[in-house]
Design an enzyme around this catalytic site. Structure first.
Site, mmCIF file in Angstrom:
data_model
loop_
_atom_site.group_PDB
_atom_site.id
_atom_site.type_symbol
_atom_site.label_atom_id
_atom_site.label_comp_id
_atom_site.label_asym_id
_atom_site.label_seq_id
_atom_site.Cartn_x
_atom_site.Cartn_y
_atom_site.Cartn_z
ATOM 1 N N HIS A 85 7.401 -8.111 5.857
ATOM 2 C CA HIS A 85 7.809 -7.082 4.895
ATOM 3 C C HIS A 85 8.190 -5.753 5.530
ATOM 4 O O HIS A 85 8.706 -4.879 4.847
ATOM 5 C CB HIS A 85 6.705 -6.840 3.860
ATOM 6 C CG HIS A 85 5.621 -5.938 4.360
ATOM 7 N ND1 HIS A 85 4.594 -6.398 5.127
ATOM 8 C CD2 HIS A 85 5.445 -4.608 4.234
ATOM 9 C CE1 HIS A 85 3.809 -5.390 5.450
ATOM 10 N NE2 HIS A 85 4.296 -4.285 4.924
HETATM 11 C C1 UD1 Z 1 4.304 -0.140 1.894
HETATM 12 C C2 UD1 Z 1 3.813 0.743 3.052
HETATM 13 C C3 UD1 Z 1 3.336 -0.124 4.202
HETATM 14 C C4 UD1 Z 1 2.375 -1.224 3.723
HETATM 15 C C5 UD1 Z 1 3.021 -2.006 2.585
HETATM 16 C C6 UD1 Z 1 2.142 -3.118 2.051
HETATM 17 C C7 UD1 Z 1 4.990 2.923 3.192
HETATM 18 C C8 UD1 Z 1 6.012 3.717 3.920
HETATM 19 N N1 UD1 Z 1 4.875 1.610 3.544
HETATM 20 O O1 UD1 Z 1 5.468 -0.837 2.325
HETATM 21 O O2 UD1 Z 1 2.665 0.703 5.144
HETATM 22 O O3 UD1 Z 1 2.079 -2.105 4.797
HETATM 23 O O4 UD1 Z 1 3.334 -1.086 1.536
HETATM 24 O O5 UD1 Z 1 2.805 -3.906 1.115
HETATM 25 O O6 UD1 Z 1 4.308 3.452 2.339
HETATM 26 N N2 UD1 Z 1 8.747 -3.126 -4.485
HETATM 27 C C9 UD1 Z 1 8.691 -3.902 -5.642
HETATM 28 N N3 UD1 Z 1 7.523 -3.947 -6.328
HETATM 29 C C10 UD1 Z 1 6.416 -3.263 -5.956
HETATM 30 C C11 UD1 Z 1 6.495 -2.471 -4.797
HETATM 31 C C12 UD1 Z 1 7.648 -2.431 -4.056
HETATM 32 O O7 UD1 Z 1 9.655 -4.542 -6.025
HETATM 33 O O8 UD1 Z 1 5.389 -3.364 -6.631
HETATM 34 C C13 UD1 Z 1 9.991 -3.104 -3.715
HETATM 35 C C14 UD1 Z 1 10.888 -1.952 -4.027
HETATM 36 O O9 UD1 Z 1 12.208 -2.424 -3.986
HETATM 37 C C15 UD1 Z 1 10.680 -0.999 -2.877
HETATM 38 C C16 UD1 Z 1 10.355 -1.936 -1.736
HETATM 39 O O10 UD1 Z 1 9.677 -3.047 -2.352
HETATM 40 O O11 UD1 Z 1 11.779 -0.189 -2.643
HETATM 41 C C17 UD1 Z 1 9.484 -1.354 -0.699
HETATM 42 O O12 UD1 Z 1 8.336 -0.770 -1.275
HETATM 43 P P1 UD1 Z 1 7.666 0.505 -0.581
HETATM 44 O O13 UD1 Z 1 6.584 1.017 -1.444
HETATM 45 O O14 UD1 Z 1 8.717 1.460 -0.151
HETATM 46 O O15 UD1 Z 1 7.100 -0.038 0.763
HETATM 47 P P2 UD1 Z 1 6.492 -1.421 1.250
HETATM 48 O O16 UD1 Z 1 7.502 -2.178 2.005
HETATM 49 O O17 UD1 Z 1 5.767 -2.141 0.164
#
Ligand code: UD1
Length: 358
Positions: free
Chosen positions: A203
């Site tokens: 991820h």
């Molecule tokens: C975040 C953390 C990372 C952690 C990870 C665990 C940051 C910078 N990164 O990364 O340290 O290891 O969480 O999972 O804070 N999305 C969904 N549904 C959700 C959440 C996210 O669809 O419930 C999608 C969205 O398109 C979003 C993307 O996932 O833009 C990334 O989510 P984001 O919160 O930016 O970071 P993670 O990759 O989850």
């Protein structure tokens, strides 16, 4: 004593579980603020249910966005929440945007700030998590480190006087879950036999943002010598669709993210783990399953030093099948992440700080 925890992403809910228990046992008041960074049921609600974490007092519902938009939305909401609850300290966890947003708000309002899982470093300034960790450690009044290596990192940045080693709360929750989880076998995708599969997760932005890199990782997983159960994070699903990279092929079976207990079950019965997650590297080590990490560095260097984790640069995925198939780590007794009492020690250190002890 009133402790206000700020969490927002999946690994923080897991860390919160043993800490919330320890706060309740010590009879302190706990205010839980969920930023809403993770909002999908499978990344958030299932963890609160599975690990019996109290329902958050406040949910800011910020959702996704660029780093600045997401972090800024959290900060503008947190000021009012901190003002309303006036906690004795703010407790932040790990290295996400939720961590750094809460840290900046707390320090600006001169609320004592405690950083749990302090001192981890990848020394890779391209990772958003690395900026978040460094900024949070330097803002914190108390840095609670999981390992001796983390304490060494804090020392070399001049933060010794504010740092304590308490162990890793993710080990507490693993110990609390492992025995119950192992009572029944995991639910496996059709055609996958017990103990004859790998568990995989991907991820991190550095692995999903580039089409070439994601394509190489998908090829590598598809070529492994056993079925691979790939628990697909929403970021991975979105990136694979955007880049036109097919994940479900060859050895690879894609399933949605699972609850914590189910992941523990899956790893316990697996032949090994392939991941870019920080938490899963340690869980594989603690359950003594060989781990292969799809990164060129790790914060959890003990897992590599003890022979249970091998780093493979995602630019060299052709090597992956050979490396994964030939892992035979030697048994070790070392437990560098503590003995399962980190959450209790965390609360003791906070009590000491607020009593004027440091
Ligand atoms: C975040 C953390 C990372 C952690 C990870 C665990 C940051 C910078 N990164 O990364 O340290 O290891 O969480 O999972 O804070 N999305 C969904 N549904 C959700 C959440 C996210 O669809 O419930 C999608 C969205 O398109 C979003 C993307 O996932 O833009 C990334 O989510 P984001 O919160 O930016 O970071 P993670 O990759 O989850």
């Amino acid at each position: 004593m009133k402790i206000l925890s700020v969490v927002g992403a999946r690994p923080q809910f897991i860390k919160l579980a043993p800490v919330a228990k320890a706060i309740s046992r010590a009879d302190h008041h706990h205010v839980i603020v969920h930023t809403g960074q993770h909002y999908d049921i499978q990344l958030s609600d299932v963890f609160f249910e599975d690990l019996q974490i109290p329902i958050p007092t406040v949910n800011l519902g910020v959702g996704s966005g660029t780093h600045g938009v997401q972090t800024g939305a959290m900060m503008s909401a947190l000021d009012g929440v901190f003002e309303q609850y006036r906690p004795d300290c703010v407790l932040v966890y790990g290295d996400t945007n939720s961590t750094v947003a809460a840290a900046l708000c707390a320090v600006k309002m001169r609320l004592p700030l405690v950083h749990l899982e302090a001192g981890l470093r990848s020394f890779n300034r391209d990772m958003p998590e690395e900026h978040n960790r460094v900024l949070t450690d330097h803002a914190a009044d108390l840095c609670l480190a999981p390992t001796a290596v983390a304490i060494g990192n804090l020392r070399s940045e001049g933060l010794s006087a504010r740092s304590r080693q308490v162990g890793d709360v993710m080990i507490d929750v693993l110990f609390q879950t492992r025995d119950a989880a192992s009572q029944r076998p995991p639910i496996l995708p059709e055609g996958v036999a017990d103990s004859d599969y790998y568990v995989a997760t991907v991820h991190r932005a550095e692995n999903t943002d580039s089409r070439e890199r994601l394509h190489a990782i998908a090829d590598g997983l598809a070529s492994l010598d056993r079925p691979v159960i790939l628990l697909a994070h929403p970021r991975l699903v979105a990136a694979s669709e955007r880049h036109g990279v097919l994940l479900h092929r060859g050895s690879c079976r894609v399933i949605p993210p699972e609850s914590y207990s189910e992941i523990v079950r899956l790893v316990l019965r697996s032949a090994g783990v392939v991941t870019d997650s920080g938490g899963l590297q340690k869980e594989a080590f603690m359950l003594r399953r060989p781990c292969t990490t799809l990164r060129s560095e790790t914060e959890w260097v003990e897992t590599v030093d003890l022979g249970w984790n091998t780093l493979v640069n995602p630019a060299s995925m052709a090597l992956l099948p050979g490396i994964v198939a030939n892992r035979r780590p030697a048994p070790v007794d070392d437990e560098p992440y503590g003995d399962g009492t980190a959450s209790v020690r965390t609360i003791q250190e906070i009590e000491f700080l607020l009593d004027g002890g440091s």
